[in-house]
Design a protein around this motif. Sequence first.
Motif, mmCIF file in Angstrom:
data_model
loop_
_atom_site.group_PDB
_atom_site.id
_atom_site.type_symbol
_atom_site.label_atom_id
_atom_site.label_comp_id
_atom_site.label_asym_id
_atom_site.label_seq_id
_atom_site.Cartn_x
_atom_site.Cartn_y
_atom_site.Cartn_z
ATOM 1 N N SER A 169 -41.078 -49.025 23.299
ATOM 2 C CA SER A 169 -42.242 -49.348 24.133
ATOM 3 C C SER A 169 -41.906 -50.243 25.318
ATOM 4 C CB SER A 169 -43.328 -50.019 23.283
ATOM 5 O OG SER A 169 -42.957 -51.359 22.926
ATOM 6 N N ILE A 170 -40.842 -51.034 25.221
ATOM 7 C CA ILE A 170 -40.549 -51.979 26.295
ATOM 8 C C ILE A 170 -39.609 -51.404 27.348
ATOM 9 C CG2 ILE A 170 -40.863 -53.944 24.739
ATOM 10 C CD1 ILE A 170 -37.787 -54.318 24.816
ATOM 11 N N LEU A 171 -39.019 -50.234 27.066
ATOM 12 C CA LEU A 171 -38.026 -49.668 27.961
ATOM 13 C C LEU A 171 -38.642 -48.626 28.884
ATOM 14 C CD1 LEU A 171 -35.058 -49.189 25.471
ATOM 15 C CD2 LEU A 171 -35.357 -51.019 27.153
ATOM 16 N N GLY A 176 -32.991 -39.663 27.378
ATOM 17 C CA GLY A 176 -32.331 -39.804 26.087
ATOM 18 C C GLY A 176 -33.163 -40.464 25.008
ATOM 19 N N GLY A 177 -34.235 -41.166 25.387
ATOM 20 C CA GLY A 177 -35.058 -41.842 24.400
ATOM 21 C C GLY A 177 -34.314 -42.936 23.663
ATOM 22 N N PRO A 279 -28.574 -41.421 34.428
ATOM 23 C CA PRO A 279 -27.980 -40.176 34.924
ATOM 24 C C PRO A 279 -28.495 -38.900 34.269
ATOM 25 C CG PRO A 279 -26.441 -41.299 33.472
ATOM 26 C CD PRO A 279 -27.596 -42.225 33.653
ATOM 27 N N TRP A 280 -29.271 -39.023 33.167
ATOM 28 C CA TRP A 280 -29.661 -37.821 32.425
ATOM 29 C C TRP A 280 -31.059 -37.366 32.819
ATOM 30 C CZ3 TRP A 280 -25.407 -36.086 30.586
ATOM 31 C CH2 TRP A 280 -24.418 -36.977 30.183
ATOM 32 N N ASP A 281 -31.258 -36.044 32.866
ATOM 33 C CA ASP A 281 -32.539 -35.464 33.303
ATOM 34 C C ASP A 281 -33.389 -34.921 32.173
ATOM 35 O OD1 ASP A 281 -32.155 -35.927 36.089
ATOM 36 O OD2 ASP A 281 -30.735 -34.265 36.110
ATOM 37 N N PHE A 282 -32.786 -34.333 31.163
ATOM 38 C CA PHE A 282 -33.564 -33.868 30.012
ATOM 39 C C PHE A 282 -32.670 -33.770 28.799
ATOM 40 C CE2 PHE A 282 -32.100 -29.960 32.022
ATOM 41 C CZ PHE A 282 -31.679 -29.173 30.954
#
Length: 289
Positions: A169-171, A176-177, A279-282
């Motif tokens: 919740s804070i990020l 990447g989750g 750097p990651w999109d999905f």
Amino acid sequence: MNDAGTAVTTDPTLGEVLLAAEELWPASLAEKWDAVGLVAGRTSKPVQKILLGVDPTSAVVDEALEWGADLLVTHHPLLLRPVNSVAATSFKGDVVHRLIEGGCGLLTVHTNGDSSVGGVSDVLADALGLQDVQPLKQATAGLDEEGIGRYGDLAEATSLSDFAAKVFSILPAVAGGVRVAGEHDGIVRRVAVCGGAGDALFDEVRACSADVYVTADMRHHPASEAREAAADGRPYLIDVSHFGSEWLWLTPAAEALDNVLGDQGYAVDIRVSSINTDPWDFVLTPGAG
């Protein structure tokens, strides 16, 4: 006039801004392998606008130049390793050229920003509500409260799943989750954190008896070995975005720099970059449609 009654001027020199940055993030706190400090810019140049970001990417440089920034402060170095050329034919050379041609300096605050009081891991620990916070690895040349990583205790014990939800919740939202290793209902109270890549600190994490360790860029082998060596499953592991874990620091850093310059009688427009430089999109996960 500022609150202290001191006359305010709008134009500190870059050299004076560097002195303020050194007060907050002493270069002596940087790791030996690191490359911190001024990368481009004349110390005599007046500074009216400062932009802070995690990475000196082309998009962040565009943002700085379009806004008319006189100084870009980034957490990650542009030139971490020695180079023989800054020709504009390379990405890094092009960045250097565009910054110089646009009249914008570049300052790197990296592991000195990690170790300092109010640094990256302090901000992460505070956002998670940790108490009695101490460094995971104390700085060799600094105050007792300075060093890489932090650990402390939650006000109340909670489940690993609920704590992981708090971390999420804070990020900022990134592809990447958050990845978690450990028992869903495992109880955690003592938490260790390290903004950025921290899987070289497992000895320190175990030494402080942390129930869970929050860091970024956990590689397969260190994470696997940490799980195999864990006592009663602990420390549990929470792997987050490298960018996200350090992004939290930007706003407090901007406020701290503004306060130091303000105390010295300067009024500078300081902003945080709006660009997500993860750097990651999905990402694909089991069961995803």
